[in-house]
Write an enzyme that holds these catalytic residues in place. Structure first.
Site: not given
Ligand code: GRF
Length: 218
Positions: A89, A91, A108, A142, A144, A171, A173
């Protein structure tokens, strides 16, 4: 298979993508997990796999600059082949991104360039989008932004709550991120002069999984 290729994963919270990477590692190994938080829940996935964790909570440092310096020099000394942001989270500072250009990626939860930043699922629902998804990309200075490696698209149900849609995207991801990292680790995905290129195997695997990807090696 060789797993000489090592990654360092940055997390801030839950760590479900970290778990997906640990479980899905075929051509790489997770060398360390770093966080800007003291004890993110996701560290549990690392410790139960005997992967070292390193925490750099802001409150332990006199300034943000010092906190970031400490974290970045830890990564530099770990010397992974790839830095993988997974729900990180904070930057990432431009000088670090520059130093790791082509060797730092992020996931993302939207179909970039749509919805950079936060609350992506709520924004997709509010816009009445029929499709949503996630994007894995090389990191640019920049937020994302940067060359897109692969995207997974999922349907939005008109009745979806933000939580339901987030769970569905997650799911995807958990499938796409290990696939991308394995593909980079075996040399099947490269950043070539700012352009993402895939070998034939990566293209076929992406097609089979209905991931959206760019061009073949020239
Ligand atoms: C995910 O949705 C990722 O895409 C975003 O933050 C979330 C992290 O989830 N950047 P986790 O900590 O991997 O469960």
């Amino acid at each position: 298979m060789s797993n000489d290729f090592s990654i360092a994963v940055f997390i801030s919270g839950r760590g479900s993508n970290l778990k997906g990477l640990i479980d899905g590692a075929k051509y790489f190994r997770v060398k360390g997990v770093l966080s800007d938080r003291a004890a993110p829940a996701g560290f549990g996935f690392a410790t139960s796999s005997s992967i070292p964790t390193y925490s750099f909570p802001r409150e332990s440092y006199a300034s943000l600059q010092q906190q970031k310096d400490a974290l970045y020099s830890c990564v530099d000394s770990l010397a992974p082949d790839l830095v993988v942001l997974a729900g990180y989270m904070q930057i990432v500072r431009a000088d670090f991104v520059e130093r790791w250009t082509g060797r730092i990626i992020n996931i993302h939860p939207s179909l970039l360039p749509k919805y950079p930043g936060l609350d992506t699922h709520a924004r997709a629902i509010a816009a009445g989008d029929a499709e949503h998804g996630c994007t894995v990309h090389y990191v640019a200075a920049e937020v994302d932004a940067g060359p897109i490696i692969a995207q997974a698209v999922c349907p939005v149900d008109p009745k979806d709550t933000e939580q339901a849609l987030a769970a569905r995207v997650l799911t995807y991801e958990h499938r796409i991120y290990p696939w991308v990292v394995n593909s980079i680790a075996r040399g099947g995905v490269v950043l070539d002069d700012g352009e993402v290129r895939l070998d034939e195997r990566a293209l076929q695997e992406a097609l089979a999984q209905q991931f959206i990807v760019g061009a073949r090696y020239s």
